[in-house]
Design a protein around this motif. Structure first.
Motif, PDB file in Angstrom:
ATOM      1  N   VAL A 143     -28.897 -48.087 -11.154  1.00  0.00           N
ATOM      2  CA  VAL A 143     -28.113 -46.847 -11.294  1.00  0.00           C
ATOM      3  C   VAL A 143     -28.655 -45.926 -12.741  1.00  0.00           C
ATOM      4  O   VAL A 143     -28.978 -46.961 -12.663  1.00  0.00           O
ATOM      5  CB  VAL A 143     -26.377 -47.186 -11.285  1.00  0.00           C
ATOM      6  N   LYS A 144     -28.184 -44.750 -11.903  1.00  0.00           N
ATOM      7  CA  LYS A 144     -28.789 -44.066 -13.554  1.00  0.00           C
ATOM      8  C   LYS A 144     -27.529 -44.968 -14.308  1.00  0.00           C
ATOM      9  O   LYS A 144     -26.396 -45.019 -14.303  1.00  0.00           O
ATOM     10  CB  LYS A 144     -28.027 -42.604 -13.342  1.00  0.00           C
ATOM     11  N   ASP A 145     -28.168 -44.991 -16.266  1.00  0.00           N
ATOM     12  CA  ASP A 145     -27.496 -44.933 -17.225  1.00  0.00           C
ATOM     13  C   ASP A 145     -26.097 -44.254 -16.706  1.00  0.00           C
ATOM     14  O   ASP A 145     -25.948 -43.140 -16.133  1.00  0.00           O
ATOM     15  CB  ASP A 145     -27.877 -44.721 -18.396  1.00  0.00           C
ATOM     16  N   GLY A 146     -24.799 -44.874 -17.412  1.00  0.00           N
ATOM     17  CA  GLY A 146     -23.620 -44.341 -17.661  1.00  0.00           C
ATOM     18  C   GLY A 146     -22.424 -43.642 -16.251  1.00  0.00           C
ATOM     19  O   GLY A 146     -22.359 -42.945 -15.311  1.00  0.00           O
ATOM     20  N   SER A 147     -23.146 -44.595 -14.524  1.00  0.00           N
ATOM     21  CA  SER A 147     -23.220 -44.593 -13.232  1.00  0.00           C
ATOM     22  C   SER A 147     -21.868 -44.975 -13.199  1.00  0.00           C
ATOM     23  O   SER A 147     -21.143 -45.706 -14.174  1.00  0.00           O
ATOM     24  CB  SER A 147     -23.940 -44.617 -12.633  1.00  0.00           C
ATOM     25  N   ASP A 148     -20.800 -44.198 -12.788  1.00  0.00           N
ATOM     26  CA  ASP A 148     -19.308 -45.170 -12.904  1.00  0.00           C
ATOM     27  C   ASP A 148     -19.084 -46.220 -11.783  1.00  0.00           C
ATOM     28  O   ASP A 148     -18.496 -46.766 -11.013  1.00  0.00           O
ATOM     29  CB  ASP A 148     -18.445 -43.863 -11.640  1.00  0.00           C
ATOM     30  N   ILE A 149     -20.319 -46.449 -11.022  1.00  0.00           N
ATOM     31  CA  ILE A 149     -20.891 -47.560 -10.294  1.00  0.00           C
ATOM     32  C   ILE A 149     -21.170 -48.880 -11.360  1.00  0.00           C
ATOM     33  O   ILE A 149     -22.278 -49.067 -11.944  1.00  0.00           O
ATOM     34  CB  ILE A 149     -21.788 -47.964  -9.474  1.00  0.00           C
ATOM     35  N   THR A 150     -19.894 -49.640 -11.385  1.00  0.00           N
ATOM     36  CA  THR A 150     -19.797 -50.797 -12.361  1.00  0.00           C
ATOM     37  C   THR A 150     -20.665 -52.192 -12.040  1.00  0.00           C
ATOM     38  O   THR A 150     -21.064 -53.164 -12.828  1.00  0.00           O
ATOM     39  CB  THR A 150     -19.256 -50.728 -13.622  1.00  0.00           C
ATOM     40  N   SER A 151     -20.708 -52.038 -10.395  1.00  0.00           N
ATOM     41  CA  SER A 151     -20.653 -53.598 -10.257  1.00  0.00           C
ATOM     42  C   SER A 151     -20.601 -53.669  -8.382  1.00  0.00           C
ATOM     43  O   SER A 151     -20.248 -52.405  -7.959  1.00  0.00           O
ATOM     44  CB  SER A 151     -19.031 -54.271  -9.833  1.00  0.00           C
ATOM     45  N   PRO A 152     -21.305 -54.144  -8.361  1.00  0.00           N
ATOM     46  CA  PRO A 152     -21.461 -53.821  -6.416  1.00  0.00           C
ATOM     47  C   PRO A 152     -20.021 -53.544  -5.633  1.00  0.00           C
ATOM     48  O   PRO A 152     -20.277 -52.900  -4.729  1.00  0.00           O
ATOM     49  CB  PRO A 152     -21.966 -55.347  -5.754  1.00  0.00           C
ATOM     50  N   ASP A 153     -19.040 -54.334  -5.802  1.00  0.00           N
ATOM     51  CA  ASP A 153     -18.116 -53.551  -5.888  1.00  0.00           C
ATOM     52  C   ASP A 153     -17.368 -52.621  -5.286  1.00  0.00           C
ATOM     53  O   ASP A 153     -17.287 -51.456  -3.971  1.00  0.00           O
ATOM     54  CB  ASP A 153     -16.652 -54.158  -5.714  1.00  0.00           C
ATOM     55  N   ASP A 154     -18.670 -51.522  -6.205  1.00  0.00           N
ATOM     56  CA  ASP A 154     -18.240 -49.672  -6.841  1.00  0.00           C
ATOM     57  C   ASP A 154     -19.256 -48.828  -5.136  1.00  0.00           C
ATOM     58  O   ASP A 154     -18.970 -48.172  -5.557  1.00  0.00           O
ATOM     59  CB  ASP A 154     -18.507 -49.645  -7.802  1.00  0.00           C
ATOM     60  N   LEU A 155     -19.819 -49.676  -4.470  1.00  0.00           N
ATOM     61  CA  LEU A 155     -20.888 -48.950  -3.604  1.00  0.00           C
ATOM     62  C   LEU A 155     -19.864 -48.910  -2.742  1.00  0.00           C
ATOM     63  O   LEU A 155     -20.804 -47.650  -1.905  1.00  0.00           O
ATOM     64  CB  LEU A 155     -21.944 -50.185  -3.462  1.00  0.00           C
ATOM     65  N   ALA A 156     -19.244 -48.928  -2.428  1.00  0.00           N
ATOM     66  CA  ALA A 156     -18.519 -48.632  -0.986  1.00  0.00           C
ATOM     67  C   ALA A 156     -18.258 -46.892  -1.308  1.00  0.00           C
ATOM     68  O   ALA A 156     -17.876 -46.320  -2.025  1.00  0.00           O
ATOM     69  CB  ALA A 156     -16.942 -49.495  -0.400  1.00  0.00           C
ATOM     70  N   GLY A 157     -18.627 -46.275  -0.138  1.00  0.00           N
ATOM     71  CA  GLY A 157     -18.636 -45.076  -0.328  1.00  0.00           C
ATOM     72  C   GLY A 157     -19.543 -44.208  -1.194  1.00  0.00           C
ATOM     73  O   GLY A 157     -19.793 -42.965  -0.351  1.00  0.00           O
ATOM     74  N   LYS A 158     -20.554 -45.030  -2.010  1.00  0.00           N
ATOM     75  CA  LYS A 158     -21.520 -44.513  -2.503  1.00  0.00           C
ATOM     76  C   LYS A 158     -22.904 -44.159  -1.250  1.00  0.00           C
ATOM     77  O   LYS A 158     -23.235 -45.102  -0.408  1.00  0.00           O
ATOM     78  CB  LYS A 158     -21.541 -44.544  -3.585  1.00  0.00           C
ATOM     79  N   LYS A 159     -23.490 -43.567  -2.076  1.00  0.00           N
ATOM     80  CA  LYS A 159     -25.105 -43.463  -1.252  1.00  0.00           C
ATOM     81  C   LYS A 159     -26.048 -44.160  -1.652  1.00  0.00           C
ATOM     82  O   LYS A 159     -26.410 -44.566  -2.859  1.00  0.00           O
ATOM     83  CB  LYS A 159     -25.856 -41.659  -1.464  1.00  0.00           C
ATOM     84  N   ILE A 160     -26.600 -45.550  -0.596  1.00  0.00           N
ATOM     85  CA  ILE A 160     -27.069 -46.414  -0.869  1.00  0.00           C
ATOM     86  C   ILE A 160     -28.666 -46.072  -0.699  1.00  0.00           C
ATOM     87  O   ILE A 160     -29.038 -45.989   0.831  1.00  0.00           O
ATOM     88  CB  ILE A 160     -26.729 -47.772  -1.097  1.00  0.00           C
ATOM     89  N   GLY A 161     -30.039 -46.319  -1.898  1.00  0.00           N
ATOM     90  CA  GLY A 161     -31.601 -46.548  -1.099  1.00  0.00           C
ATOM     91  C   GLY A 161     -31.659 -47.490  -1.179  1.00  0.00           C
ATOM     92  O   GLY A 161     -31.340 -48.967  -2.372  1.00  0.00           O
ATOM     93  N   VAL A 162     -32.662 -47.920   0.019  1.00  0.00           N
ATOM     94  CA  VAL A 162     -33.305 -49.580   0.034  1.00  0.00           C
ATOM     95  C   VAL A 162     -34.531 -49.254   0.398  1.00  0.00           C
ATOM     96  O   VAL A 162     -35.108 -48.181   0.977  1.00  0.00           O
ATOM     97  CB  VAL A 162     -31.822 -50.457   1.705  1.00  0.00           C
TER      98      VAL A 162
END
Ligand code: GLN
Length: 271
Positions: A143-162
């Motif tokens: 993630v980017k530094d300071g992101s509100d995603i702090t664990s994989p559980d926070d990924l719900a509803g986010k845009k994920i790149g793979v």
């Protein structure tokens, strides 16, 4: 009489020519005989040329397993494959292709093996066989530094790149839905999308993740990982004889310290 002499002379000349021709033939035969040595050498070359080719498919955007150092492809998989080919008396040929074409190419016979930090999965095992495991992988979240995603559980509803076709893609699509997953050709492209804000996170293997984060300011890898996996060599279902040889080679190269040394060279912390 003159005519007779002329005829005799002509006949003599013809005879002489024939003899000469015969002599020439002998002469050319002689070097041909002595040329048997080069012929043998040619034979040796042919044996070399007839060395079976081990065609390895990979995607060289995946440090430290396979990547370019200038013009040269290097990495853990490259060195292990080189050691295996040497052990099996085979000629190694490496093809740099898109990751998601590797398994299909093995199935159709374009590639002998796939070696690309490739994770063993049940789904892939339906299409190809895998060798014994030679390394462990972990899917992590960048993630980017300071992101509100702090664990994989926070990924719900986010845009994920793979990276398309990878386990990161497969798991993220399963867990978070196709609509939330952006698929890129390779890891660096996915990470670029994160840097430019087109995705909120990237799910990718831990070792390349470290390189991508080191190469780009302002990125961080979450402490909590997403999935643990085993890397192995993919090979066609029917090619069981070679699979056995590869497994024996892996076992020997592990026992004699070759593979641990290769891994330690590229991942010093694994010492
Ligand atoms: N380990 C992941 C997979 O097998 C990614 C491999 C890669 O991108 N080279 O799907």
């Amino acid at each position: 009489m003159k005519k007779f002499l002329a005829l005799l002379l002509a006949l003599t000349m013809v005879f002489a020519l024939v003899s000469c021709g015969a002599a020439q033939t002998t002469k050319t035969t002689a070097p041909a005989k002595t040329a048997e040595k080069p012929a043998e050498q040619t034979g040796a070359e042919e044996t070399e040329g007839a060395k079976e080719t081990l065609i390895m498919a990979t995607n060289a955007t995946f440090p430290p397993y396979e990547y370019f150092e200038g013009e040269k492809m290097v990495g853990i998989d490259v060195e292990i494959a080189t050691a295996i080919a040497e052990k099996l008396g085979m000629e190694l040929e490496i093809k740099n292709v898109e990751f998601d074409t590797i398994i299909a190419g093995i199935e159709t016979g374009s590639f002998t093996i796939g070696m690309a930090g490739m994770t063993v999965t049940e789904e892939r095992l339906e299409t190809v066989n895998f060798s014994d495991t030679y390394a462990q992988g972990v899917q992590v979240v960048i993630v980017k530094d300071g992101s509100d995603i702090t664990s994989p559980d926070d990924l719900a509803g986010k845009k994920i790149g793979v990276q398309q076709g990878t386990t990161g893609d497969i798991y993220a699509t399963d867990d978070f839905g196709e609509e939330n997953v952006s698929k890129f050709k390779n890891g660096p492209d996915a990470v670029q999308a994160l840097v430019s804000g087109n995705v909120d996170a990237v799910i990718i293997d831990n070792e390349p993740a470290k390189s991508y984060v080191a190469a780009n300011e302002g990125l961080t890898i979450l402490e909590t990982s997403y999935a643990d996996e085993d890397y192995a060599i993919a090979i066609a279902k029917g090619n069981t004889a070679l699979l056995e040889k590869i497994n024996t080679a892996l076992e020997e190269l592990t026992a004699d310290g070759t593979i641990p040394a290769i891994i330690a060279k590229y991942i010093p912390a694994s010492n």
